[in-house]
Design a protein around this motif. Structure first.
Motif, PDB file in Angstrom:
ATOM      1  N   LYS A  33     -46.520  43.430 -52.830  1.00 22.78           N
ATOM      2  CA  LYS A  33     -46.099  42.025 -52.926  1.00 22.78           C
ATOM      3  C   LYS A  33     -44.739  41.803 -52.268  1.00 22.78           C
ATOM      4  N   VAL A  34     -43.806  42.703 -52.520  1.00 18.87           N
ATOM      5  CA  VAL A  34     -42.467  42.550 -51.942  1.00 18.87           C
ATOM      6  C   VAL A  34     -42.530  42.733 -50.431  1.00 18.87           C
ATOM      7  N   GLU A  35     -43.318  43.688 -49.956  1.00 18.09           N
ATOM      8  CA  GLU A  35     -43.473  43.881 -48.509  1.00 18.09           C
ATOM      9  C   GLU A  35     -44.011  42.619 -47.842  1.00 18.09           C
ATOM     10  N   ARG A  36     -44.963  41.932 -48.488  1.00 12.54           N
ATOM     11  CA  ARG A  36     -45.492  40.671 -47.927  1.00 12.54           C
ATOM     12  C   ARG A  36     -44.396  39.615 -47.826  1.00 12.54           C
ATOM     13  N   LEU A  37     -43.561  39.532 -48.844  1.00 13.49           N
ATOM     14  CA  LEU A  37     -42.465  38.557 -48.799  1.00 13.49           C
ATOM     15  C   LEU A  37     -41.453  38.899 -47.712  1.00 13.49           C
ATOM     16  N   VAL A  38     -41.175  40.188 -47.529  1.00 13.98           N
ATOM     17  CA  VAL A  38     -40.256  40.626 -46.475  1.00 13.98           C
ATOM     18  C   VAL A  38     -40.840  40.285 -45.104  1.00 13.98           C
ATOM     19  N   GLU A  39     -42.120  40.576 -44.912  1.00 13.88           N
ATOM     20  CA  GLU A  39     -42.779  40.258 -43.633  1.00 13.88           C
ATOM     21  C   GLU A  39     -42.761  38.752 -43.364  1.00 13.88           C
ATOM     22  N   GLN A  40     -43.022  37.966 -44.401  1.00 15.66           N
ATOM     23  CA  GLN A  40     -42.996  36.512 -44.265  1.00 15.66           C
ATOM     24  C   GLN A  40     -41.588  36.033 -43.884  1.00 15.66           C
ATOM     25  N   ALA A  41     -40.577  36.596 -44.526  1.00 11.20           N
ATOM     26  CA  ALA A  41     -39.190  36.221 -44.225  1.00 11.20           C
ATOM     27  C   ALA A  41     -38.850  36.534 -42.768  1.00 11.20           C
ATOM     28  N   LEU A  42     -39.317  37.665 -42.279  1.00  8.40           N
ATOM     29  CA  LEU A  42     -39.086  38.035 -40.881  1.00  8.40           C
ATOM     30  C   LEU A  42     -39.806  37.078 -39.927  1.00  8.40           C
ATOM     31  N   ARG A  43     -41.073  36.793 -40.227  1.00  8.11           N
ATOM     32  CA  ARG A  43     -41.860  35.878 -39.385  1.00  8.11           C
ATOM     33  C   ARG A  43     -41.226  34.500 -39.303  1.00  8.11           C
ATOM     34  N   ARG A  79     -29.737  46.659 -46.170  1.00  9.59           N
ATOM     35  CA  ARG A  79     -28.996  46.067 -45.053  1.00  9.59           C
ATOM     36  C   ARG A  79     -29.898  45.798 -43.848  1.00  9.59           C
ATOM     37  N   GLU A  80     -30.989  46.539 -43.735  1.00  9.95           N
ATOM     38  CA  GLU A  80     -31.938  46.349 -42.628  1.00  9.95           C
ATOM     39  C   GLU A  80     -32.964  45.257 -42.921  1.00  9.95           C
ATOM     40  N   MET A  81     -33.016  44.812 -44.148  1.00  8.88           N
ATOM     41  CA  MET A  81     -34.015  43.825 -44.556  1.00  8.88           C
ATOM     42  C   MET A  81     -33.471  42.405 -44.388  1.00  8.88           C
ATOM     43  N   PRO A  82     -34.378  41.428 -44.296  1.00 12.62           N
ATOM     44  CA  PRO A  82     -33.937  40.035 -44.164  1.00 12.62           C
ATOM     45  C   PRO A  82     -33.506  39.463 -45.523  1.00 12.62           C
ATOM     46  N   ILE A  83     -32.359  39.963 -46.005  1.00 14.17           N
ATOM     47  CA  ILE A  83     -31.837  39.539 -47.305  1.00 14.17           C
ATOM     48  C   ILE A  83     -30.442  38.962 -47.099  1.00 14.17           C
ATOM     49  N   ALA A  84     -30.229  37.776 -47.621  1.00 11.10           N
ATOM     50  CA  ALA A  84     -28.896  37.183 -47.633  1.00 11.10           C
ATOM     51  C   ALA A  84     -28.317  37.414 -49.028  1.00 11.10           C
ATOM     52  N   ALA A  85     -27.272  38.231 -49.100  1.00  8.45           N
ATOM     53  CA  ALA A  85     -26.603  38.493 -50.376  1.00  8.45           C
ATOM     54  C   ALA A  85     -25.611  37.359 -50.624  1.00  8.45           C
ATOM     55  N   ILE A  86     -25.787  36.664 -51.721  1.00  4.16           N
ATOM     56  CA  ILE A  86     -24.977  35.490 -52.041  1.00  4.16           C
ATOM     57  C   ILE A  86     -23.856  35.897 -53.003  1.00  4.16           C
ATOM     58  N   ALA A  87     -22.634  35.617 -52.610  1.00  2.00           N
ATOM     59  CA  ALA A  87     -21.460  36.007 -53.391  1.00  2.00           C
ATOM     60  C   ALA A  87     -21.438  35.312 -54.753  1.00  2.00           C
ATOM     61  N   ALA A  88     -20.776  35.965 -55.682  1.00  2.00           N
ATOM     62  CA  ALA A  88     -20.604  35.418 -57.033  1.00  2.00           C
ATOM     63  C   ALA A  88     -19.202  34.824 -57.139  1.00  2.00           C
TER      64      ALA A  88
END
Length: 147
Positions: A33-43, A79-88
């Motif tokens: 499931k997480v891999e699908r979301l990562v692929e979707q984020a990249l696409r 760091r290689e994934m399409p993740i935006a880390a949002i500051a606190a």
């Protein structure tokens, strides 16, 4: 609430720490499931969101369970994934503190919930504790990992 299978292209997703822990530990259904979301984020060129607090939680859990080298590897993979880390920042921390107090969440979980609520995003999680928030929070449920 839960999304249609495979994810809704118009939605933004916030990752709880357990989503990435499940991916990195190759927990079959969670990882798929997480891999699908990562692929979707990249696409779609639309990054997944994650609180910086939950980012640190993933590193901590990997270190606690598998040692420092595994923690560094997990961080490198994130760091290689399409993740935006949002500051606190102060405002986010205050809103998370209110959620923690009102709903008896863990401190880190309160940051994940706060970000998802603020961004009107689906929270990707295996943690049933978030159900306490009711309709205020949209959840993309992952299978619960039994230790």
């Amino acid at each position: 609430m839960s999304p249609a299978s495979g994810g809704d292209r118009s939605r933004q997703y916030v990752l709880d720490a357990n989503a990435l822990v499940g991916l990195f530990e190759d927990r079959e259904t969670t990882a798929a499931k997480v891999e699908r979301l990562v692929e979707q984020a990249l696409r779609e060129e639309r990054p997944l969101l994650m609180s910086a607090v939950n980012w640190g939680e993933v590193v901590y859990v990997a270190w606690r369970l598998h040692g420092e080298a595994a923690a560094r590897e997990a961080e490198a993979r994130m760091r290689e994934m399409p993740i935006a880390a949002i500051a606190a920042d102060r405002d986010r921390a205050s809103r998370a503190a209110a959620l923690k107090q009102k709903h008896s969440l863990s401190y880190a979980d309160a940051f994940a919930a706060e970000l998802a609520i603020e961004r009107k995003a689906w929270l990707v999680t295996a943690d049933p504790e978030f159900i306490k928030l009711g309709k205020v929070l949209s959840m993309y449920p992952l299978p619960r990992h039994e230790k």
